[in-house]
Design a protein around this motif. Structure first.
Motif, short mmCIF file in Angstrom:
data_model
loop_
_atom_site.label_atom_id
_atom_site.label_comp_id
_atom_site.label_asym_id
_atom_site.label_seq_id
_atom_site.Cartn_x
_atom_site.Cartn_y
_atom_site.Cartn_z
N ALA A 165 36.70 35.16 63.85
CA ALA A 165 36.56 34.77 65.36
C ALA A 165 37.65 34.92 66.12
CB ALA A 165 35.88 33.50 65.52
N LYS A 166 38.94 34.48 65.28
CA LYS A 166 40.25 34.58 65.86
C LYS A 166 40.98 35.97 65.77
CE LYS A 166 41.65 29.60 64.60
NZ LYS A 166 42.36 28.75 64.04
N GLY A 167 40.15 36.73 65.28
CA GLY A 167 40.58 38.13 65.35
C GLY A 167 42.03 38.03 64.03
N GLU A 168 42.19 36.96 63.23
CA GLU A 168 43.18 37.10 62.34
C GLU A 168 42.67 37.65 61.02
OE1 GLU A 168 44.88 32.62 63.70
OE2 GLU A 168 43.85 33.00 61.58
N PRO A 169 43.83 38.11 60.17
CA PRO A 169 43.46 38.72 59.07
C PRO A 169 42.64 37.40 58.01
CG PRO A 169 45.61 38.60 59.20
CD PRO A 169 45.00 38.23 60.36
N ILE A 170 41.76 37.98 57.14
CA ILE A 170 41.17 36.79 56.29
C ILE A 170 42.17 36.74 55.19
CG2 ILE A 170 39.22 36.29 54.76
CD1 ILE A 170 37.56 38.26 56.31
N GLN A 171 42.78 35.52 54.98
CA GLN A 171 43.93 35.18 54.00
C GLN A 171 43.08 35.44 52.79
OE1 GLN A 171 46.24 32.28 54.13
NE2 GLN A 171 47.28 32.64 56.15
N ARG A 172 43.44 36.45 52.19
CA ARG A 172 43.17 36.72 50.76
C ARG A 172 43.99 37.12 49.90
NH1 ARG A 172 37.81 40.30 51.40
NH2 ARG A 172 39.13 42.01 50.92
N ARG A 173 44.12 36.86 48.70
CA ARG A 173 44.92 37.20 47.69
C ARG A 173 44.66 38.66 47.39
NH1 ARG A 173 44.90 33.35 42.63
NH2 ARG A 173 45.74 35.34 41.79
N GLU A 174 45.63 39.28 46.44
CA GLU A 174 45.48 40.65 46.00
C GLU A 174 44.67 40.32 44.41
OE1 GLU A 174 46.67 43.76 46.98
OE2 GLU A 174 45.20 44.38 45.58
N ARG A 175 43.54 40.68 44.75
CA ARG A 175 42.91 40.36 43.70
C ARG A 175 41.90 41.39 42.89
NH1 ARG A 175 37.57 39.85 46.32
NH2 ARG A 175 37.55 38.54 48.20
N HIS A 176 41.71 41.39 41.57
CA HIS A 176 40.87 42.30 40.81
C HIS A 176 40.19 41.40 40.02
CE1 HIS A 176 44.30 44.89 42.02
NE2 HIS A 176 44.92 44.06 41.54
N LEU A 177 38.94 42.02 39.73
CA LEU A 177 38.25 41.04 38.85
C LEU A 177 38.44 41.64 37.23
CD1 LEU A 177 35.71 39.42 38.81
CD2 LEU A 177 34.23 41.63 38.56
N GLU A 178 39.30 40.60 36.69
CA GLU A 178 39.52 40.80 35.16
C GLU A 178 39.86 39.52 34.66
OE1 GLU A 178 42.94 43.25 35.78
OE2 GLU A 178 44.14 41.87 36.30
N GLU A 179 39.88 39.65 33.40
CA GLU A 179 39.94 38.42 32.48
C GLU A 179 41.38 37.93 32.96
OE1 GLU A 179 37.47 39.99 28.92
OE2 GLU A 179 39.42 39.09 28.69
N VAL A 180 41.54 36.62 32.77
CA VAL A 180 42.82 35.99 32.57
C VAL A 180 43.55 36.51 31.25
CG1 VAL A 180 44.04 33.88 31.92
CG2 VAL A 180 42.31 33.72 33.60
N THR A 181 44.75 36.92 31.25
CA THR A 181 45.57 37.30 30.01
C THR A 181 46.85 36.60 30.31
OG1 THR A 181 46.18 39.15 31.20
CG2 THR A 181 44.47 39.30 29.65
N PHE A 182 47.59 36.24 29.15
CA PHE A 182 49.01 35.88 28.97
C PHE A 182 49.90 36.82 29.25
CE2 PHE A 182 46.54 32.08 27.17
CZ PHE A 182 47.19 31.03 28.19
N PHE A 183 49.66 37.96 28.44
CA PHE A 183 50.77 39.04 28.23
C PHE A 183 50.15 40.30 28.69
CE2 PHE A 183 53.25 35.92 26.13
CZ PHE A 183 52.42 35.49 25.03
N LYS A 184 50.88 40.87 29.69
CA LYS A 184 50.43 42.15 30.13
C LYS A 184 51.02 43.46 29.40
CE LYS A 184 47.40 43.12 33.61
NZ LYS A 184 47.05 42.58 34.89
#
Lengths: 445, 404, 269
Positions: C250-269
């Motif tokens: 409604a305000k014409g602002e961008p929807i504050q979203r995180r850069e996201r991917h649907l993946e599991e939580v991992t500790f080490f990549k």
């Protein structure tokens, strides 16, 4: 309580009954006084100074800490506790305090004494008197009552010195001066509140009666050193409140203690013990399980005679006050003696916790105890803190073992009499063992 | 620059000199005993004190280094259980536990006061189990009555005697006045530091402030003042300030001597801009009046001016009751309203250690007061362990969502 | 339990998935999400906003924002019962009381420390009685003389129940007593708030009619239960996400979203 079988286990002193009745009557008396428009007070135990002043001014007193035990025993505490809980008071705090806060909250809602309140309940007070000994709860709780009660609060200060500091030059004097000054201030406060002057002659008589009452009561307890012990802890606990909750005229109370002295003396002379066969002499610390005292009867059947207990409830060691002319100073010195009477001995033997903890060393030695039962309480830390030191010191210095049985002042489920009896059997072996150890090490008992 | 044969100790000294301000405060926070142990090597005596009621000026005046005895939230309590039941203030149990684990062996003495009933017992227990060369217990009265104030002065005279006997030196009026000035200077500097929490966003965080406070309580007063000057100067010039957040909170209650709770709160959408705790404003805000007999000013400040709820206060004798309830609350808590105004606070966190009666009994009344002045508030109870923080985080976050 | 709810711009539920959480909740979040997307026939990129709530909310790497379950439950309950003032939620591990005013959360109380006032209490004792939790409600309705369970602790209550059984006390009376025990405990906590109608009861335990009745009795007033008591938290979270999205649009602002991917939580990549 009137079970024939139970009566046989412990010889209850005849002279105990009227003493117990004195205190039971205090709730009704206060409610009556309130109905007649007379002043009433809710008091914390203040070791006589505050009480004599109030009594001299015809103020009827009730003691919410006793009422907490009453509610617990009658099974009436849980509603009040639940109310204190919902009003935001943390649940780890003193059960008596929470019981009283809940009671006051309900009384505030209803505008009168809650209908299901046990005994006669506690009337809306004219004033609140809290005191400085031992626990923070004493004054913080009464301060919190301001939410529900239209009664001004006076906190009566009591010095709480350390053993070492107390020996310093002038220390005892400034402490007594402090006590006296506080009592004087309190007197002015009550005079102003009630709009009448203190009758100093009457006060002086009350002071002297209380001093005498305590002197006699102390003598009664000295007789318990005899073998077999003529007076069980149960009788102490039943007779003691009359000396601390000055619900009746101290002269009358002193007379009852005198009668008790005669009865106990007779038993000593005739070697009559409080129980049939005294196999073990026990001490007890600190607050008894008021609601489950029957367990002591069962222990008595095993030959356990409880001969000394609850330092905090005991009268002070005798003190010569004949040269003190000011009645407030006399009563102040008696109060101070109550707290610090063991300090000199404690100092000599390097026992730095001179009240609560050190006295048990003397108790156990002079009453020749084979063991001590320690009763830690979940919500009364004040009566629990010293128990570990007592346990350590008694073993280290006197080779006397301890039995720990947990409980609480208002949550009655925490004390398990069956569990206690089960532990008792094993503990007897421990006591037997340490008797031998003490013998080898040359102890007198 | 050092040339030739390099002495390792000299290099260490050089690199130590570099650390100043907030960095130094953090280092001291993480390793509190380092400086006092150095001072001991130089022959100074260090006296531990529990809580804010022991009069530290009297230690400074005799060239003794006051060192506040604190706990360690990350050290599991094991030895203290043999002396004190577990249902007792976990902070004090932690202090005792550390003492029994010899962590406080470097102390040449200790002074403790009747801050609360457990603190009073600690004095006896510390003496029995740890037996330092010198221990003095100050039986601080419970009220601010006139008689109590006189008694307090007498108690301080007794304390003076103990110290003179211990050091073999006279605690002269001049020495004491000098010490009072130095400690008052510290208090003024702390106030200056706290001013820097007023802007939006504040220039220094609650976490950083706490580290500075702990550092001050681990240093002689002069060195503490120097540290404060460095910190103030550094913070004033900060370019990399804090983030502006919607919530500006005041944290009230029991002792907080570890940054874990602050970090948790400040990790959410909140800045802690003010505190009413004893490793914080309570310890420093009131100053000592320079009276002819310095003990008068000290006795007054330490009993009457310190704002811990362990001291019973009432507005007027007939106002500690239902009719005068709000007036009583105003007299007890009104200063928080002032803090809230000056520091532009929009939410209060009431936190207390489990088993703390002194703060526990205050909570309903304080909540009534804050509700009455329209200040959002939440009560958190915790038990001095890092593990307990996760559920608190949910509550704090929910509180922020409510006031947001 | 892990729950996923996808709603559309009109607030209608497209799909709901509920799965047991277990110790692996970090991994589970994305798996349950994947299942939901499959059932809704949507791709992850088509989701405008993701809000995570509850204990595991910090372990949902693909969430745009995490909001506490307290705020989310309040929002969810308000959407189902607009006149609600007090919401009581009893889940498997915790119990909450929410004070709601003008559709907004204003105060709350929570028990997440002690098993005795939570679903766990019933699970443990049902187990001891050889019953399934789902059976408890029906059984208790037959009770005519409910038992008073005096223990406040789950472990001791269990022992108490076992001795009552051996004394021959009817099962339905014991179960009714258990319901009363959990209800009274929760009510005691909730009384720290100002109790006013309407009162709504949610959470897994709200499926138990026995507890619903016990709650009514202990509160002394009527209690409403939504059709799907497990979902008020997820529903609230989804609605809050919708509100944030629509407000931004409604305000014409961008929807504050995180850069996201649907993946599991991992500790080490």
């Amino acid at each position: 309580m009137t079970n024939e079988k139970k009566k046989r286990a412990i010889n209850r002193l005849q002279t105990m009954y009227p003493l117990r009745a004195l205190v039971d009557g205090m709730y009704e008396k206060a409610v009556e006084a309130s109905k007649e428009g007379k002043p009433t007070a809710w008091c914390m135990v203040n070791w006589w100074g505050g009480d004599v002043i109030l009594r001299a001014m015809d103020v009827a007193c009730v003691y919410p800490e006793d009422y907490g035990a009453v509610c617990a025993a009658f099974g009436a505490a849980s509603d009040y506790l639940a109310r204190a809980d919902s009003d935001g008071f943390p649940t780890h705090m003193c059960g008596y305090a929470r019981n009283c806060l809940g009671y006051a909250a309900q009384m505030n809602d209803l505008g009168e004494i809650p209908p299901e309140a046990p005994m006669a309940g506690m009337p809306k007070p004219t004033l609140l008197l809290s005191s400085g000994y031992f626990c923070d709860t004493r004054y913080k709780w009464f301060q919190a009552l301001g939410r529900y009660l239209d009664a001004p609060l006076w906190v009566l200060e009591m010095p709480h010195p350390g053993v070492k500091e107390n020996r310093m030059e002038g220390a005892r004097e400034h402490d007594v001066n402090f006590l006296v000054a506080e009592l004087r201030e309190f007197t002015s406060f009550v005079e102003g509140l009630l709009g009448k002057k203190m009758d100093w002659d009457r006060l002086e008589k009350l002071v002297d009666d209380i001093i005498e009452m305590n002197r006699v009561w102390h003598q009664v307890n000295e007789l318990r050193k005899a073998r077999p012990c003529p007076m069980h802890s149960r009788d102490f606990w039943s007779s003691m409140p009359a000396s601390l909750y000055t619900a009746a005229d101290p002269e009358e109370t002193a007379e009852l203690y005198r009668k008790m002295y005669d009865e106990v003396k007779y038993m000593v002379e005739n070697k009559i013990g409080a129980i049939a066969e005294e196999k073990y002499r026990l001490a007890f610390a600190e607050l008894p399980p008021w609601h489950s005292l029957g367990v002591f009867n069962q222990l008595a059947e095993r030959g356990w005679n409880f001969v000394i207990e609850s330092w905090a409830y005991h009268p002070p060691k005798p003190i010569d006050l004949s040269k003190v002319s000011d009645p407030l100073e006399r009563i102040a010195r008696l109060t101070y003696q109550y707290f610090s009477g063991y300090f000199e001995e404690a100092f000599k033997t390097g026992n730095w916790w001179g009240y609560f903890a050190y006295p048990y060393l003397e108790f156990v030695r002079e009453y020749q105890c084979d063991g001590i039962v320690l009763h830690p309480l979940l919500t009364c830390r004040t009566a629990t803190n010293h128990l570990m030191i007592v346990q350590n010191q008694l073993m280290k210095k006197l080779k006397v073992p301890s039995l720990v049985i947990e409980g609480d002042i208002v949550d009655l489920k925490l004390f398990d009499p069956a569990d206690a009896l089960m532990k008792a059997e094993t503990f007897e072996e421990t006591m037997n063992h340490y008797r031998r150890v003490r013998k080898e090490e040359g102890f007198k008992w | 620059m050092v040339t030739g044969k390099v002495n390792r100790k000299e290099i260490l000294l050089v690199s130590e000199e570099v650390s100043k301000g907030l960095t130094r405060a953090k280092e001291i926070y993480q390793n509190r005993t380092r400086r006092v142990k150095e001072l001991k090597q130089e022959g100074k005596k260090v006296i531990g004190y529990l809580c804010i009621y022991p009069v530290v000026e009297m230690l400074t005046a005799l060239d003794l280094v006051p060192y506040r005895i604190l706990g360690d939230m990350s050290e599991p309590i094991t030895k203290a259980d043999a002396c004190l039941p577990a249902v007792v203030c976990p902070f004090l149990r932690s202090c005792l536990d550390l003492g029994l684990k010899n962590k406080y062996d470097f102390l040449d003495g200790a002074v403790m006061a009747h801050a609360c009933e457990v603190a009073e017992k600690m004095a006896h227990i510390w003496r029995i189990y740890l037996g330092p060369p010198c221990l003095h217990f100050i039986d601080t009265p419970h009220t601010a009555h006139e008689a109590a104030q006189r008694q307090h002065k007498e108690l301080l005279k007794d304390f003076k005697k103990t110290l003179e006997s211990f050091t073999g030196k006279e605690l002269s009026t001049e020495r004491l006045q000098e010490a009072i000035k130095a400690h008052n200077q510290q208090r003024a500097l702390v106030r200056e530091l706290y001013e820097l929490r007023k802007p939006d966003p504040p220039l220094i965080s609650g976490t950083e402030t706490l580290q500075v406070m702990v550092a001050l309580m681990s240093l002689p007063v002069g060195e503490g003042n120097e540290l404060l000057r460095q910190v103030i100067s550094e913070v004033k010039q900060r370019k990399d300030g804090l983030l502006k957040k919607p919530a500006r909170l005041l944290v009230w209650g029991s002792i907080i001597d570890d940054i874990a709770l602050m970090e948790m709160i400040e990790g959410l959408e909140a800045n802690v801009v003010m505190d009413d705790t004893c490793v914080g404003s309570r310890a420093y805000f009131p100053e000592v009046e320079l009276t002819k007999d310095p003990l008068d000013g000290l006795a007054y400040r330490y009993l009457v001016e310190l704002k811990c709820p362990r001291t019973f206060r009432q507005a007027a004798l007939d106002e500690t009751n239902k009719k005068g309830y709000m007036a009583d609350l105003e007299s007890r808590f009104g200063y928080l309203k002032d803090y809230a105004k000056e520091w532009n606070v929009n939410g209060v966190i009431l936190q207390a250690l489990r088993y703390c009666d002194i703060h526990g009994y205050e909570v309903p009344g304080l909540k009534d007061y804050l509700d009455n002045i329209g200040m959002p508030n939440i009560y958190l109870e915790h038990d001095y362990s890092e593990a307990a923080l996760a559920p608190l985080r949910t509550r704090v976050q929910a509180f922020l969502e409510v006031i947001g | 339990m892990t729950k996923v709810l996808i709603i559309d711009a009109d607030g209608r539920i497209c799909v709901r998935v509920v799965g047991p959480t277990g110790a692996e909740h970090r991994r589970l979040a994305n798996r349950v999400m994947e299942e939901a997307l499959e059932r809704a026939n949507l791709s992850f990129g088509e989701i405008s906003y993701v809000i995570a709530t509850g204990y595991g909310r910090l372990n949902v790497p693909f969430a745009d924002r995490q909001i506490t379950e307290l705020t989310c439950h309040a929002r969810g309950v308000v959407s189902l019962f607009p006149t609600v003032r007090i919401a009581i939620d009893i889940g498997g591990q915790d119990a909450k009381g929410l004070q709601i005013s003008d559709g907004k959360l204003v105060d709350f109380v929570m028990n997440d420390r002690c098993a005795a006032g939570t679903g766990r209490f019933l699970e443990v004792i049902a187990d001891a009685l050889g019953l399934r939790v789902e059976e408890l409600g029906g059984i208790s309705l037959k009770s005519t003389n409910k038992v008073k369970i005096s223990s406040t602790c789950t472990v001791f209550a269990q022992q108490e129940v076992v001795s009552r059984i051996s004394e021959g006390v009817p099962l339905e009376d014991i179960v009714a007593g258990l319901h009363d025990a959990i209800a009274s405990r929760v009510v005691r906590m909730v009384r720290r708030l100002k109790i006013e109608p309407d009162v709504v009861f949610t959470g897994g335990v709200a499926r138990n009619i026995g507890v619903v009745n016990a709650l009514k009795e202990n509160l002394g007033c009527e209690v409403s239960v939504p059709e799907d008591p497990l979902l008020s938290g997820a529903l609230g979270a989804a609605l809050l996400g919708k509100e944030l999205t629509l407000k931004a649009l409604a305000k014409g602002e961008p929807i504050q979203r995180r850069e996201r991917h649907l993946e599991e939580v991992t500790f080490f990549k």
